[in-house]
Motif scaffolding. Sequence first.
Motif, mmCIF file in Angstrom:
data_model
loop_
_atom_site.group_PDB
_atom_site.id
_atom_site.type_symbol
_atom_site.label_atom_id
_atom_site.label_comp_id
_atom_site.label_asym_id
_atom_site.label_seq_id
_atom_site.Cartn_x
_atom_site.Cartn_y
_atom_site.Cartn_z
ATOM 1 N N GLU A 1 0.832 -1.210 0.000
ATOM 2 C CA GLU A 1 0.000 0.000 0.000
ATOM 3 C C GLU A 1 0.865 1.258 0.000
ATOM 4 O O GLU A 1 0.522 2.258 -0.613
ATOM 5 N N ALA A 2 1.979 1.207 0.725
ATOM 6 C CA ALA A 2 2.746 2.433 0.947
ATOM 7 C C ALA A 2 3.585 2.824 -0.264
ATOM 8 O O ALA A 2 3.831 4.013 -0.487
ATOM 9 N N ALA A 3 4.024 1.844 -1.053
ATOM 10 C CA ALA A 3 4.996 2.130 -2.099
ATOM 11 C C ALA A 3 4.559 3.221 -3.088
ATOM 12 O O ALA A 3 5.301 4.188 -3.293
ATOM 13 N N PRO A 4 3.352 3.126 -3.700
ATOM 14 C CA PRO A 4 2.984 4.175 -4.663
ATOM 15 C C PRO A 4 2.889 5.552 -4.009
ATOM 16 O O PRO A 4 3.324 6.551 -4.588
ATOM 17 N N VAL A 5 2.361 5.580 -2.782
ATOM 18 C CA VAL A 5 2.219 6.853 -2.085
ATOM 19 C C VAL A 5 3.589 7.427 -1.761
ATOM 20 O O VAL A 5 3.844 8.615 -1.968
ATOM 21 N N LEU A 6 4.491 6.562 -1.300
ATOM 22 C CA LEU A 6 5.842 7.017 -0.966
ATOM 23 C C LEU A 6 6.524 7.611 -2.190
ATOM 24 O O LEU A 6 7.166 8.661 -2.120
ATOM 25 N N LEU A 7 6.344 6.943 -3.327
ATOM 26 C CA LEU A 7 6.984 7.434 -4.547
ATOM 27 C C LEU A 7 6.471 8.829 -4.896
ATOM 28 O O LEU A 7 7.243 9.717 -5.273
ATOM 29 N N LEU A 8 5.180 9.014 -4.726
ATOM 30 C CA LEU A 8 4.588 10.320 -5.023
ATOM 31 C C LEU A 8 5.110 11.372 -4.047
ATOM 32 O O LEU A 8 5.490 12.483 -4.438
ATOM 33 N N VAL A 9 5.160 11.011 -2.778
ATOM 34 C CA VAL A 9 5.633 11.949 -1.749
ATOM 35 C C VAL A 9 7.079 12.351 -2.026
ATOM 36 O O VAL A 9 7.452 13.521 -1.933
ATOM 37 N N VAL A 10 7.893 11.369 -2.398
ATOM 38 C CA VAL A 10 9.301 11.628 -2.682
ATOM 39 C C VAL A 10 9.443 12.646 -3.819
ATOM 40 O O VAL A 10 10.214 13.608 -3.729
ATOM 41 N N ALA A 11 8.650 12.423 -4.878
ATOM 42 C CA ALA A 11 8.741 13.315 -6.033
ATOM 43 C C ALA A 11 8.335 14.734 -5.641
ATOM 44 O O ALA A 11 8.974 15.715 -6.046
ATOM 45 N N VAL A 12 7.286 14.865 -4.825
ATOM 46 C CA VAL A 12 6.827 16.188 -4.399
ATOM 47 C C VAL A 12 7.859 16.835 -3.469
ATOM 48 O O VAL A 12 8.156 18.023 -3.586
ATOM 49 N N LEU A 13 8.425 16.035 -2.575
ATOM 50 C CA LEU A 13 9.442 16.550 -1.652
ATOM 51 C C LEU A 13 10.627 17.122 -2.422
ATOM 52 O O LEU A 13 11.142 18.192 -2.094
ATOM 53 N N GLY A 14 11.052 16.384 -3.433
ATOM 54 C CA GLY A 14 12.178 16.857 -4.233
ATOM 55 C C GLY A 14 11.858 18.193 -4.876
ATOM 56 O O GLY A 14 12.695 19.100 -4.913
ATOM 57 N N ALA A 15 10.614 18.319 -5.360
ATOM 58 C CA ALA A 15 10.220 19.560 -6.029
ATOM 59 C C ALA A 15 10.113 20.725 -5.053
ATOM 60 O O ALA A 15 10.199 21.885 -5.460
ATOM 61 N N ALA A 16 9.947 20.428 -3.766
ATOM 62 C CA ALA A 16 9.717 21.487 -2.784
ATOM 63 C C ALA A 16 10.893 22.439 -2.656
ATOM 64 O O ALA A 16 10.730 23.591 -2.267
#
Lengths: 549, 298
Positions: free
Chosen positions: B58-73
């Motif tokens: 469950e966590a993997a797709p969400v984590l990937l999205l969070v990581v991408a957004v964090l990088g953009a921050a």
Amino acid sequence: MTSDPTMTLLGARHQKRPSALKKLVSRVMARNLSCLIVPGPEVALAHGLDVTAAGMRIAATPRDAGVLLIIGELSQKMDEVVAVLYAQMPRPRATLVLGGPAPSSLPHPDVSAGLSQEELTEAVGRVQRAMAEGAFAASPEDFDASVLHVRIEYVCPMHPEVVQDEPGSCPKCGMDLVAHEAGEDEGATEEASGHHGHDHEHHHDHEQQHDGSDGHSEDEHSGHEHDHGASGFMSMIEVTKDLSRSADGLQMDWLEVPFGPVFPGLPGGLKLTFTLDGDGVTGGQATSLAGMTTEGEDFEEVDAGTFIDHLASAMPLAPVSYRLLACLAIEQAAGLNDDPATTQARNAALERERIASHLGWLAQVGRQLGFAWLTHRASTLQLQFRDANRNRFVELEPALRALGTRLGRTPLLKARLKGIGVLSTESSDLRGPVARAANEGGDAWARLWQRLAEISASFDLIKGAGEPELPSLRDIGGVSGTGEATVDTPRGEANLRLKLARGHVKSYKLDTACSHHIGLVEKLVEGRELGDALVAVGSLDLSPWEVIP
Amino acid sequence: MTVAIVLLTLFGSAWLLAVIEGWTVTGRLQPAAPLLSGLAHLGRESIVPRSPDRVFFEAAPVLLLVVAVLGAAVLPLAPDLVIADLGTGALFINAALAYVLVALIMAGWGPNGAYAMIGGWRFLGQLIAYSMLIVMPITAVAMRAESLVNTAIVGSQADLWNIVYQPLGFVLFYIAAMALAFRSPFDLPTAEGELAGGVDAEYTGVRLAVLRLARLTLVVTLAAATTVFYLGGWHGPLLPPWAWSLIKTLAVAVSMLLAGGYLPRIREADLMRWCWTLGIPLALLNIVIVGLLILVVP
């Protein structure tokens, strides 16, 4: 459509009236159809079907597919595979059967049609309407098939001889028994595995609600592989004591993983079983799940014309070659002499099929290597060449030359193919392009260029010969005799010997290139990295139909 | 406010990318197609495979999205349009994107399937190949800016973009970024023809929709990083700063998406070998050259 009681589109629980949102979503789903092609996209192309043009995206896996597109008649083994694939597809799902009887393992197909582009396009329209109207319809019956059943047995982690049908503790050491799937190593269930070796889904007792929540598919047999707890106190050395040692010296679990028989990087109907150590292949073998079953003894006498049609339709990837082979053998048995004009027209048809077949192989290479441009270009050309006449050939020549030039200039391609799947001339099992490429280095790269060279050669032959014409049997009357013929099919020489009695084929013996090539797989993949092993197998251009058991 | 604008830009770019990708595949420009296909995913069943590691799955797709957004921050769209202008911004991107590996290993382990698992571990190998080629070119960029603050890095390129100042670093970073985003030809963990989708293989329905969005967002984030580090960020004539950032980011992202279709997938062994025997010496050379330039050219 939706009033059909055997509708297999499965949705959520029964709704009296679908809400506006659900209507919208189902309409959107109907426009976003993706299909898994069984046996494979190369078979669709060989039949001249352009699935993308008909309005469906080609999915690589059952998980990604909403429509199961079945092309032609399936063998008994493929019937079982199809049930597993269907079970792996997310609902709503539909089945579309083209040009063959519906597989007995599946519910009644939602739509069936014949094997032509017009019928396919029309059928896709019907699937879309069915999906738009019935995506959230209550399922009339849950899908279940015997191949999906697994038996769970309980074994002691320390004493493998202790096996029970019920949970408990080991009589010898008192440890808790661990759940384990029975028959994981047995042939029967292995054969039936579709895409994903050990996760056949059980849909039947779980109704999925399409409201975003998902109380689904928590199987009762959980954790058979992740239950490490029981052996936690043992040291790694003890645990791996009796396991075989891999090339890197580490003793680890080896996984036996099936690739195929419906797999995006391999010809449909071909099943590879690899023993994997990480992503290195320690051993593997290939079997054909498609293909002929009527061979030798249980062959019933048929008249010559029917025999030719049977043989041609049994080889969907090279029907013209086998039609020609049967015609030649029968004509020889009947004692007919060669007629130069007919021979020329037949050979032109054979060469045309060789071009189309090699282009189909290139498209398959593109699928395997994720080289989308190649897949698109080669399959477009294949569809155009498949029934082109001489004038069309001249028009298509520049496109064909451009393809070869482009491949020569593609970065990474040589690095990917060079030195992979090396076969030396010493092997006696090589036929056709594989044999001819053995002189040029004998690797996948050499086979690519051999096939491109053959495309050019065939092209020149057709330009010199007459109009291609499908081989048809000349009048032989009610003669008897024996005949033998050899045809250089796109995959190598095929030899047919048959006995003719009063115009009927009494018995026959067929020898094909692929029957020899499939045995090479074991050597080719051993010790290779997974990607390289698959490239090596792919470069043989195996047709599972042409593997004679 | 800034957060909303950056997020909107990020997902807006991801949407535009999907439209362009669809355009190249089907030959038709359908602006609504990505949204509709997302909606279709919501309608499909979201299957949980048998005996999964539920948390990882469950966590993997969400984590990937969070990581991408964090990088953009930490990536500035304009001088004052950045969620967090960290003192260690250039390093932070690298740290955030390290979790791509974690997400993929989780996605590989979670579904309890061989294809996914091999895909996940393959990415571990891929990380070993590309990670030095992310960090070392960033080092040279930071040397020129004499700062790890991303706005300062863009500021240092006001006269001359880094793509001209250190072209070697750009090429290495661009390739490594594609490998990090596991786009074809570096799509080893998903590899359709080899692993039938690999880490993607078991995801359906809404989870797949999140995963696809995450992968596109990751490409946008990496393209934005390339823009900030090498293409002069918001610098450009006439148009407002944010427009320049956006145009450059989209151009880089599209080039990353399209390049893959014309190339076969790289061999895993080749990727490792080339990265270590060729890539790392070149990255060191790049650092030396940039160091000399800084010393010699005032």
